[in-house]
Design a protein around this motif. Structure first.
Motif, mmCIF file in Angstrom:
data_model
loop_
_atom_site.group_PDB
_atom_site.id
_atom_site.type_symbol
_atom_site.label_atom_id
_atom_site.label_comp_id
_atom_site.label_asym_id
_atom_site.label_seq_id
_atom_site.Cartn_x
_atom_site.Cartn_y
_atom_site.Cartn_z
ATOM 1 N N GLY A 54 -15.937 -13.282 26.439
ATOM 2 C CA GLY A 54 -15.819 -13.161 27.139
ATOM 3 C C GLY A 54 -15.131 -11.503 27.521
ATOM 4 N N TYR A 116 -14.281 -25.109 24.252
ATOM 5 C CA TYR A 116 -13.436 -24.379 25.294
ATOM 6 C C TYR A 116 -12.267 -24.110 25.973
ATOM 7 C CZ TYR A 116 -18.776 -26.076 26.530
ATOM 8 O OH TYR A 116 -19.656 -25.702 25.958
ATOM 9 N N TRP A 120 -11.351 -20.405 26.965
ATOM 10 C CA TRP A 120 -11.414 -19.746 28.506
ATOM 11 C C TRP A 120 -9.889 -18.991 28.070
ATOM 12 C CZ3 TRP A 120 -12.799 -24.554 31.784
ATOM 13 C CH2 TRP A 120 -14.420 -24.545 31.606
ATOM 14 N N THR A 123 -10.242 -15.778 27.288
ATOM 15 C CA THR A 123 -10.316 -14.879 28.617
ATOM 16 C C THR A 123 -9.254 -14.576 29.914
ATOM 17 O OG1 THR A 123 -12.852 -16.003 27.786
ATOM 18 C CG2 THR A 123 -12.387 -14.566 30.302
ATOM 19 N N LEU A 136 -12.310 -16.791 35.811
ATOM 20 C CA LEU A 136 -11.542 -17.642 35.198
ATOM 21 C C LEU A 136 -10.861 -17.802 36.250
ATOM 22 C CD1 LEU A 136 -12.048 -19.436 32.737
ATOM 23 C CD2 LEU A 136 -12.673 -17.017 32.213
ATOM 24 N N TYR A 142 -4.091 -19.385 36.419
ATOM 25 C CA TYR A 142 -4.271 -18.401 36.386
ATOM 26 C C TYR A 142 -3.563 -16.687 36.743
ATOM 27 C CZ TYR A 142 -7.279 -13.468 36.713
ATOM 28 O OH TYR A 142 -7.828 -12.511 36.694
ATOM 29 N N PHE A 190 -17.555 -18.462 30.528
ATOM 30 C CA PHE A 190 -17.523 -20.309 30.466
ATOM 31 C C PHE A 190 -17.976 -20.518 28.457
ATOM 32 C CE2 PHE A 190 -16.736 -19.244 34.883
ATOM 33 C CZ PHE A 190 -15.529 -20.024 34.719
#
Length: 533
Positions: A54, A116, A120, A123, A136, A142, A190
């Motif tokens: 990331g 994962y 994520w 990141t 993302l 987000y 990802f």
């Protein structure tokens, strides 16, 4: 500005259950890679800023062998699974990702849904300031991790839920039919990460532990590189060689010379060598039409370019085939659309004003009231673009009868960028967009919407186009989504806000010491290369 087969009709993204990715011949189970090479080969790369997926902006070649993506796309546009067993949705907003069981990281830790989710979240967390953060942005929650002011009150994406060891539920902030394509290799944000990535982040950044076909035995050494070796427990398709040595270069022209001498096996060809590369390497030159577009922007914020007939006249005065042959040795493909054919479902031959027709161009220019005074083409200096824009300027001058057409470089990229973002460019200007995932969505939204990363390249947006893109995003049928994206690009071309020039290409050269070099949507496939002998 942002980043990139000659078939004009890539195969459709197939659906098994509504939006379920169909397996396209390649599964994630262990497969024989043929007779493995007894020794490794070398690859020229730039010095990476980071090797944490990331965080990295330069280490893509390394990351694509150290990590395995959830899905991938082949040269025909067919989508298949790698680490994922399925990626499904009934409404394009709520997605279920099922992982293949039994996969492990290079340290033996199981690759799970939590692997994962952890990666994520890290990141997407704004204060981390990781380069892939924006990848993302479509996931619900987000915004909470990236507030306009202050520190986030949470560290996890509300739209990412771990159901069990092999099941991840992902809720997007709005429907997005292209979400599966965003899970392909170049979207490094990802990738999953093991627990070790968070216990000692700095050590991990120099020696990442991935889930891919190769593993690092020693940490990256600045300005030297490292060698990676095959990971015996890898569950995907086995690589064709036992090791890859990544050699760090600050100048690809030096790498080019080393490849000619047989000292570096695989290199990305620098633009300055395009004209001679075919003669130098012959059938050891490898190209792929990338999901990228080379084009010229127009200052639509001014009045001189308001007439669409003028914009089309400038485009039709350019002989793209002649420029491609003279400047790029024929390695590029003249653009006949806004969306490159390597983007799944993209139509080509839809940009009628991209066809070279100097007589029609002169007529259109006259209908638009002609042109008086100088016409400038501004481009960043120091990137090897001088001959391209001199050639374009000369063609416009000759074919339209505009006496004063000038190709004017800025001192460097920084000065060019400052002028572009401050709307200080008064004529044509260099522009480039490269999609990180092979979808028309990436290009059309990136260049032709107000929130796009390259909107400053076009200075264009339109309510009808926005509506078509939203409909495409929300489509629960792949064919319908592709049709709507193509409708959007045709609508944009009616206004002709930019001048498409070429589809960009990934261009590599190799020595005669390796074989099996293939280039595709995710750039060069290092796992397919084997050593001769």
């Amino acid at each position: 500005m942002p980043r990139s087969p000659l078939s004009t009709a890539p195969a459709s993204l197939s659906l098994a259950l509504v939006l379920s990715l169909a397996l396209a011949g390649c599964s994630g189970s262990t497969q024989s890679g043929g007779d493995a090479a007894k020794a490794g080969f070398s690859v020229a790369v730039g010095e990476p800023d980071h090797l944490t997926p990331g965080r990295s902006t330069v280490g893509w070649d390394q990351l694509r062998v150290l990590f395995a993506p959830l899905v991938k796309v082949d040269q025909k546009g067919e989508v298949s699974y790698v680490q994922a067993e399925s990626v499904t949705s009934t409404d394009a907003r709520h997605w279920t990702i099922k992982l293949r069981s039994g996969w492990t990281f290079h340290n033996g830790e199981a690759v799970t849904a939590q692997s994962y989710a952890d990666a994520w979240n890290a990141t997407a967390y704004g204060p981390n300031a990781w380069a892939a953060n924006g990848q993302l942005a479509g996931i619900e929650g987000y915004a909470a991790l990236n507030p306009a002011k202050g520190t986030p009150k949470t560290k996890t994406l509300s739209g990412v839920k771990v159901v069990d060891a092999t099941t991840l539920k992902v809720t997007l902030s709005r429907p997005d039919s292209q979400f599966p394509l965003q899970l392909t290799p170049s979207q490094t944000g990802f990738y999953p990460m093991p627990k070790a990535a968070f216990t000692d982040p700095e050590a991990y950044d120099k020696k990442p532990i991935g889930n891919g076909p190769f593993k690092m035995s020693t940490a990256w050494t600045a300005d030297q590189g490292t060698t990676v070796s095959t990971y015996a427990a890898y569950k995907g398709t086995k690589p064709k060689s036992s090791a890859i040595t990544f050699k760090s270069y600050t100048d690809l022209n030096t790498a080019y010379t080393d490849a000619l001498a047989g000292n570096t096996d695989v290199i990305g060809v620098p633009v300055s060598k395009y004209g001679q590369a075919k003669a130098d390497f012959g059938d050891r030159l490898h190209t792929y039409e990338a999901p990228s577009l080379e084009f010229m922007g127009l200052p639509l914020y001014g009045k001189r370019f308001e007439d669409v007939r003028l914009r089309k006249a400038l485009s039709m005065a350019i002989d793209r085939n002649a420029v491609n042959k003279a400047i790029y040795g024929g390695l590029y493909t003249p653009a006949t659309s806004l969306t490159p054919p390597s983007e799944v479902g993209a139509e080509t031959d839809v940009c009628h004003a991209c066809a070279y027709d100097p007589a029609a161009a002169k007529k259109l220019l006259a209908e638009a009231g002609g042109w008086s005074g100088e016409l400038t083409i501004t481009y960043p200096g120091g990137l090897g673009l001088d001959e391209l824009y001199k050639a374009v300027a000369n063609q416009i001058r000759q074919n339209l009868g505009i006496a004063d057409v000038r190709a004017e470089p800025t001192a460097d990229w920084a000065e060019f960028s400052e002028k572009a973002f401050a709307d200080k460019i008064t004529g044509l200007n260099h522009a480039h967009w490269g999609a990180l995932y092979p979808s028309m969505q990436a290009t059309l939204r990136g260049i032709f919407t107000e929130a796009g990363g390259c909107q400053v390249c076009s200075h264009y947006s339109d309510a009808e186009v926005d509506k078509l893109l939203q409909q495409a995003d929300s489509a629960t049928d792949a064919a319908a989504a592709q049709r709507l994206y193509n409708d959007a690009q045709k609508r944009i071309l009616q206004d002709f806000p930019v001048i498409p020039l070429f589809y960009g290409s990934y261009i590599y050269a190799s020595t005669d010491q390796v074989t099996g070099v293939t280039v595709g949507p995710a750039d060069v496939d290092l796992s397919s290369i084997s050593v001769v002998g």
